[in-house]
Scaffold this motif. Structure first.
Motif, PDB file in Angstrom:
ATOM      1  N   GLY A   1       0.785  -1.228   0.000  1.00  0.00           N
ATOM      2  CA  GLY A   1       0.000   0.000   0.000  1.00  0.00           C
ATOM      3  C   GLY A   1       0.815   1.275   0.000  1.00  0.00           C
ATOM      4  N   GLY A   2       2.099   1.208  -0.266  1.00  0.00           N
ATOM      5  CA  GLY A   2       2.872   2.440  -0.255  1.00  0.00           C
ATOM      6  C   GLY A   2       4.285   2.246  -0.780  1.00  0.00           C
TER       7      GLY A   2
ATOM      8  N   TYR B   1       4.261   7.799  -0.445  1.00  0.00           N
ATOM      9  CA  TYR B   1       2.875   7.734   0.016  1.00  0.00           C
ATOM     10  C   TYR B   1       2.648   6.407   0.730  1.00  0.00           C
TER      11      TYR B   1
ATOM     12  N   ASN C   1      -0.973   4.141   1.879  1.00  0.00           N
ATOM     13  CA  ASN C   1      -2.410   4.025   2.067  1.00  0.00           C
ATOM     14  C   ASN C   1      -2.729   3.726   3.516  1.00  0.00           C
TER      15      ASN C   1
ATOM     16  N   GLN D   1      -4.987   8.342   2.548  1.00  0.00           N
ATOM     17  CA  GLN D   1      -3.614   8.125   2.107  1.00  0.00           C
ATOM     18  C   GLN D   1      -2.722   9.214   2.701  1.00  0.00           C
TER      19      GLN D   1
END
Length: 783
Positions: A280-281, A326, A328, A334
């Motif tokens: 997720g990132g 980033y 999430n 986010q």
């Protein structure tokens, strides 16, 4: 005859080894093979199967067929058009002898092998499947998954290890061998994914240009620690410039690249990048450090003569640092960050290779948590600015927002109503100026009425803005530490779409006529007691005709009683939807004077705004012409004029011509081209000139020669290198061996930036102008 036998797979996956003798460096643009002959170096085999998946190769049976089958069950001999097939693998031979007891085989005569990635021919192959040993003689191959071909005198395999003796590799056609890599011996370990070449020679034509007695290289796509391609250039500022990236494969989910850089006129710089990947990132750290920069010492007298204050001068020890990434956080949120730091305001100018580095007056850093749903979006973030223009002081920096929170919400109420709200809370701080806090709330109610060819959207909003100011700032604005402002905002947006079918030279077109009215009514409120944190007048343009505020932030809300009248017409070709003509014209009618201003701004008087006209016209599929023109009838003068024309030459060539004028600010011409003289030769150039300054901003002249597998670019360049307008000269030579790599500076990227359409795919990638708080001295760029 067609017996089906369950055999151990013949390890002819030598394709992996051959295909990976050389790995091309990562490229942003794909290789161009359009000049290559449409022929097969190794002709296709008529009896080989096609269109078979490679996914389940290991689980499939091996089918063997031939004209005759002799011998015994333990020692079968196939002769005449022998073919072995398993999945996508095919092996053909004149004769195949197999000893099932000893697990040995011999293939003789017209040996042909093919799979999804490779096609090869050989004279003889033999092996021992029990020991997993194999020998293939006099090999000639062609890669199918990517371009490449070559041969080998002998290939020996033992398990996961193999050797190629007398091997060659090139992406050129054998009839025109412009370059070729030869190696006396290559040892390959497919388990480790590495190969070692001995006595390797790179030949350009018949001339050996590089000899390497020993080097190691990868044979698959696994990432490994090692040297990347260097970059070598020369310039008047840096001198001889060598960059040598070193890749570090630390783990499957993170890696690093070190980049030592030697500049003969500045010293040794150490740069690097660290990347990580998480569920997720992802994120990237990058930085550079240049101790004892000789440019700082060499240029100190000039800085003193120019009156540059000590805090804005080059540091002796210089560098930069940055992070972007980033992560999430749940399904709708986010976290994002972009953090940057430079040692001094002249770092970007000195590190940049173009005038683009001079356009940045401040470096921003921001981080925050952002969320979005079906009817809402929100964020909690912070940002900060660092000076990147040595001609300014920190007083020119925008206010930092530490922190800032905002929410936007809208929702339909039944069929005819829509309700929404925009809210923002910010704490402003500054290194020099006093700050404060601001709360801005803007609820609204809209009535979106629309049909198939019309729309009418009346909207009523209420804007309330309140502050809590620091004592010094409040004193400079009249003493009120908690000023506020509240006022209603009424807009009515209406438009109609008319269309008809028409024909031009027998071609069917859809002709549209799109009138639009936009009414804005905002009462006057005295706002002189409010600060100016992040607000400035927007550059007058087409989008401003339909905005409810002519300022970029909420510190000022314009008072208005005005009506925008606009008209757009289009000609759309019905066969493919291509727009042949798009013409727009619009003007604001001010029924009252606008009394709200910022310092230095001229009030908007009752009457009419400048006419805004925009035209896009494509006389043919190769010609494109665009123009924008702002004419102020009140002063009978033009405020802005721009014209741009583009002509496409053949499949690759292009000519761009542009003229840009903005009153009291700029007057420029820009001419660039890529002209193909022949399929192999082309000329490139750019002349970007400021008529106000009476000097070039960038001049480029170059010549390119390109063949199927080799490209050479020679480019001369003269460009503005700093903010005081000094020009820098450079000559760049790049030799690209397609499928292998390139030597010299990346001239292709320089040309791609300077010549719009250098790669045709870039023509639709022109970014839209962005509106944000920036240099208070400069307007927003011309679209």
């Amino acid at each position: 005859m067609r017996p089906s036998l369950r055999l151990l797979p013949l390890p002819l996956c030598i394709a992996l080894s051959l295909a990976a003798q050389v790995r091309a460096q990562d490229r942003e643009m794909p290789e161009d093979w359009s000049l290559c002959p449409v022929t097969d170096i190794v002709p296709a085999f008529e009896d080989a199967q096609t269109g078979v998946s490679t996914a389940d190769r290991a689980t499939q049976h091996t089918d063997i067929e031939g004209d005759t089958l002799t011998g015994t069950d333990k020692h079968p001999v196939f002769e005449g058009n022998v073919a072995l097939r398993r999945g996508d693998q095919f092996l053909g031979a004149d004769k195949l002898t197999f000893d099932s007891e000893q697990q040995r085989y011999v293939a003789e005569g017209s040996i042909r092998y093919q799979d999804a990635g490779l096609r090869l021919v050989a004279e003889r192959a033999e092996g021992d499947q029990a020991r997993d040993e194999h020998r293939i003689e006099t090999v000639r191959y062609q890669l199918l998954s990517r371009r490449g071909n070559g041969g080998a005198d002998l290939i020996t395999l033992h398990g996961t290890e193999g050797s190629l003796h007398g091997s060659t590799y090139s992406t050129c056609d054998p009839s025109e061998r412009l370059w070729e890599l030869r190696a006396e011996r290559i040892d390959i370990d497919t388990a480790e994914g590495m190969g070692v070449a001995r006595n390797a020679t790179l030949r350009v034509g018949r001339i050996p240009v590089l000899y390497v007695p020993w080097f190691m290289f990868p044979v698959d796509d696994r990432r490994r620690t090692g040297l990347l391609y260097p970059s070598i250039s020369n310039s008047g500022r840096n001198g001889f410039d060598w960059r040598q990236p070193i890749y570090l494969n630390l783990a499957p989910h993170y890696d690093a690249t070190l980049e030592p850089r030697w500049m003969s006129k500045r010293g040794l710089q150490l740069g690097g990048e660290f990347r990580y990947l998480l569920p997720g990132g992802r994120g990237t750290f990058h930085g550079a450090w240049l101790p004892d920069d000789e440019l700082a010492v060499r240029g100190r007298a000039e800085e003193i003569a120019l009156g540059i204050p000590p805090e804005n001068r080059r540091r002796d020890n210089r560098g930069s640092f940055g992070f972007s990434g980033y992560q999430n956080v749940g399904a709708q949120w986010q976290a994002r960050a972009s953090l940057n730091w430079i040692s001094d305001p002249r770092w970007i100018e000195d590190a940049s290779g173009s005038a683009a580095g001079n356009a940045l007056f401040a470096l921003s850093s921001d981080l925050g948590l952002y969320g979005r749903g079906r009817h809402w979006e929100a964020a909690l973030m912070a940002d900060h600015w660092q000076l990147a223009d040595y001609t300014l002081s920190e007083a020119f920096l925008p206010f930092a927002r530490l922190p800032r929170g905002y929410v936007r919400w809208d929702r339909p109420l039944g069929r005819w109503l829509e309700v929404g709200m925009q809210a923002e809370a910010v704490r402003f701080s500054h290194e020099v100026l006093s700050g404060g806090s601001r709360l801005d709330i803007k609820p609204y109610l809209s009535l979106p009425l629309e049909g198939a060819s019309w729309y009418l959207r009346p909207t009523l909003a209420w804007r309330h803005t309140t502050y809590q100011l620091d004592a010094d700032l409040a004193a400079s604005l009249g003493g009120d530490r908690s000023p506020s402002r509240s006022l209603p905002i009424t807009t009515v947006d209406a438009g109609v779409f008319f269309d008809r079918q028409t024909r031009l030279d027998g071609v069917p077109f859809l002709h549209t006529l799109e009138p639009r009215l936009f009414y804005l009514r905002v009462p006057y409120r005295d706002q002189n007691g409010l600060p100016l944190f992040d607000t400035r007048p927007l550059t007058f343009g087409w989008s401003q005709l339909f905005r409810d505020n002519r300022y970029s932030g909420p510190d000022r809300q314009t008072d208005a009683n005005q009506l925008t009248v606009a008209l757009t017409s289009r000609l759309i070709r019905e066969t493919d939807g291509r727009e042949k003509l798009a013409a727009s014209i619009g003007q604001i009618h001010y029924f009252d004077d606008s009394r709200v201003t910022v310092p230095g701004e001229r009030p908007v008087e009752r009457g009419k705004s400048a006419w805004i006209a925009d035209l896009g016209y494509a006389p043919t599929d190769r010609w494109t012409i665009g123009a924008a023109y702002y004419w102020d009838p009140k002063f009978r003068r033009e405020d802005l004029a721009s014209i741009r024309a583009r002509y496409l030459i053949g499949e690759e060539g292009i000519v761009n011509l542009a003229y840009r004028y903005r009153r009291d600010l700029l007057k420029q011409v820009d001419f660039s081209f890529l002209y193909p003289v022949s399929p192999n030769w082309s000329l490139v150039g750019r002349y970007y000139y400021s008529l106000l300054d009476n000097k070039p901003l960038e001049a480029i002249a170059g010549v390119q020669w390109e063949s199927c597998c080799l490209a050479v670019r020679l480019v001369g360049r003269r460009y503005v290198r700093d903010r005081i307008g000094e020009l820098n000269n450079s000559i760049q030579l790049e030799i690209e061996l397609k499928g292998l790599g390139s030597a010299g500076p990346d001239t292709e990227q320089v040309l791609r930036r300077a010549i719009l359409g250098y790669h045709r795919d870039d023509l639709h990638l022109v970014p839209l102008p962005e509106i944000r708080s920036g240099d208070p001295r400069e307007p927003d760029p011309i679209p």
